[in-house]
Design a protein around this motif. Structure first.
Motif, PDB file in Angstrom:
ATOM      1  N   GLY A 286       0.807  -1.224   0.000  1.00  0.00           N
ATOM      2  CA  GLY A 286       0.000   0.000   0.000  1.00  0.00           C
ATOM      3  C   GLY A 286       0.835   1.266   0.000  1.00  0.00           C
ATOM      4  O   GLY A 286       0.541   2.226  -0.712  1.00  0.00           O
ATOM      5  N   VAL A 287       1.911   1.295   0.793  1.00  0.00           N
ATOM      6  CA  VAL A 287       2.732   2.497   0.857  1.00  0.00           C
ATOM      7  C   VAL A 287       3.462   2.730  -0.462  1.00  0.00           C
ATOM      8  O   VAL A 287       3.641   3.866  -0.899  1.00  0.00           O
ATOM      9  CB  VAL A 287       3.734   2.446   2.024  1.00  0.00           C
ATOM     10  CG1 VAL A 287       4.870   1.489   1.772  1.00  0.00           C
ATOM     11  CG2 VAL A 287       4.314   3.827   2.295  1.00  0.00           C
ATOM     12  N   ALA A 288       3.857   1.665  -1.136  1.00  0.00           N
ATOM     13  CA  ALA A 288       4.529   1.817  -2.427  1.00  0.00           C
ATOM     14  C   ALA A 288       3.581   2.428  -3.455  1.00  0.00           C
ATOM     15  O   ALA A 288       3.952   3.361  -4.193  1.00  0.00           O
ATOM     16  CB  ALA A 288       5.044   0.459  -2.908  1.00  0.00           C
ATOM     17  N   LEU A 289       2.358   1.941  -3.520  1.00  0.00           N
ATOM     18  CA  LEU A 289       1.389   2.465  -4.486  1.00  0.00           C
ATOM     19  C   LEU A 289       0.998   3.900  -4.173  1.00  0.00           C
ATOM     20  O   LEU A 289       0.965   4.765  -5.052  1.00  0.00           O
ATOM     21  CB  LEU A 289       0.138   1.571  -4.500  1.00  0.00           C
ATOM     22  CG  LEU A 289       0.301   0.155  -5.060  1.00  0.00           C
ATOM     23  CD1 LEU A 289      -0.995  -0.617  -4.912  1.00  0.00           C
ATOM     24  CD2 LEU A 289       0.723   0.207  -6.524  1.00  0.00           C
ATOM     25  N   THR A 290       0.701   4.171  -2.901  1.00  0.00           N
ATOM     26  CA  THR A 290       0.239   5.503  -2.523  1.00  0.00           C
ATOM     27  C   THR A 290       1.350   6.533  -2.680  1.00  0.00           C
ATOM     28  O   THR A 290       1.130   7.628  -3.192  1.00  0.00           O
ATOM     29  CB  THR A 290      -0.267   5.497  -1.068  1.00  0.00           C
ATOM     30  OG1 THR A 290      -1.278   4.509  -0.927  1.00  0.00           O
ATOM     31  CG2 THR A 290      -0.848   6.852  -0.695  1.00  0.00           C
TER      32      THR A 290
END
Length: 298
Positions: A286-290
């Motif tokens: 999630g942190v990579a995408l966001t």
């Protein structure tokens, strides 16, 4: 790259803080813990500010209202909650709950002008992160000597994550107005005064003999927690909020669980459930995408 380096540095500071919280909680009750942490941080910031030029923001009624709110949501309430949570669950559990903070920022930012421009990819990343935190929150719990009430401890840490999210939105405005050093020093000083009053009314302060007879571990952990993980950490955080926006800055709370879980497992031998590791994998995705989406939008 500079923004991601700052995010990684902040995540390292705050990810290791839960290990220090767990160690320091062996000596301090929740009230004394919160007061000692913010008092050490406030003293370090005032000294640093005096060496680099004025630290006090002056008489600005509107600004002081922001600083009081920032003090309550960013330090007073979450420090008390984490001090209590440290007596109930593991440092890994507390760190995992911080992963919910970006979700809270995302939801609250819909009602204020945060400066972030959103995409479907960012929303997908946040949703994955939230699912990961939920999986970690509801993973099976077995009370042990180091986690007597794990479910309740996780809930308190989750509430602390909500408070941190609200403070993220408040810190941006204060930092832009007076700079990171003054904003952090003033809010920490206000927190010290508030927690001193609370501790005087409700705290069970250890005697001097108890402190002198205590092992050095909790004392050293508290000093490190106040100077590095709190004073330096909040300064870096406020700078990142001002430069990259509140949601990007709050993504550190998706990386913090990884550092917190590893620290608790390696240093304290804390058990980590398989469901927690699965949740952590979702959080990191999630942190990579966001992060990628928000950076591109900005």
């Amino acid at each position: 790259m500079a923004a991601y380096a700052a995010l990684a540095f902040l995540s390292l500071l705050w990810g290791t803080s839960f290990l220090l919280i767990k160690i320091a909680a062996r000596l301090f009750d929740p009230f004394g813990f919160a007061l000692a942490r913010v008092g050490v941080a406030s003293a370090a910031l005032l000294i640093a500010g005096a060496l680099t030029g004025g630290v006090w923001p002056g008489r600005r009624p509107g600004l002081w209202r922001k600083l009081i709110a920032l003090s309550l949501f960013g330090q007073v309430v979450p420090f008390l909650l984490l001090g209590k949570a440290a007596q109930m669950t593991t440092s890994a559990d507390m760190a995992l709950m911080m992963g919910a903070s970006p979700i809270f920022v995302f939801l609250a930012a819909r009602f204020v002008r945060s400066g972030d421009r959103w995409t479907l990819l960012a929303a997908l990343g946040l949703a994955l992160g939230f699912a990961g935190v939920g999986l970690a929150l509801w993973s099976p719990t077995t009370p042990t000597a180091v986690a007597a009430h794990p479910a309740e401890g996780r809930a308190l840490a989750l509430l602390a994550a909500f408070c941190y999210a609200m403070s993220t939105l408040l810190s941006g405005a204060a930092t832009r107005e007076i700079g990171a050093v003054k904003a952090v020093a003033a809010s920490m000083t206000l927190s010290t005064l508030a927690l001193a009053a609370i501790d005087a009314a409700f705290g069970a302060r250890p005697s001097l003999a108890t402190i002198l007879a205590a092992p050095p571990g909790p004392i050293l952990a508290m000093v490190a927690l106040g100077v590095f993980n709190t004073a330096l950490g909040y300064f870096a955080y406020f700078r990142l909020v001002a430069s990259e926006g509140p949601t990007f800055a709050s993504l550190n709370n998706y990386i913090v669980p990884l550092i917190g879980v590893m620290g608790g497992a390696l240093a304290l031998g804390e058990p980590v459930a398989l469901a927690a590791w699965a949740g952590l994998a979702l959080v990191l995705t999630g942190v990579a995408l966001t992060g990628r989406s928000l950076r591109a939008a900005r």
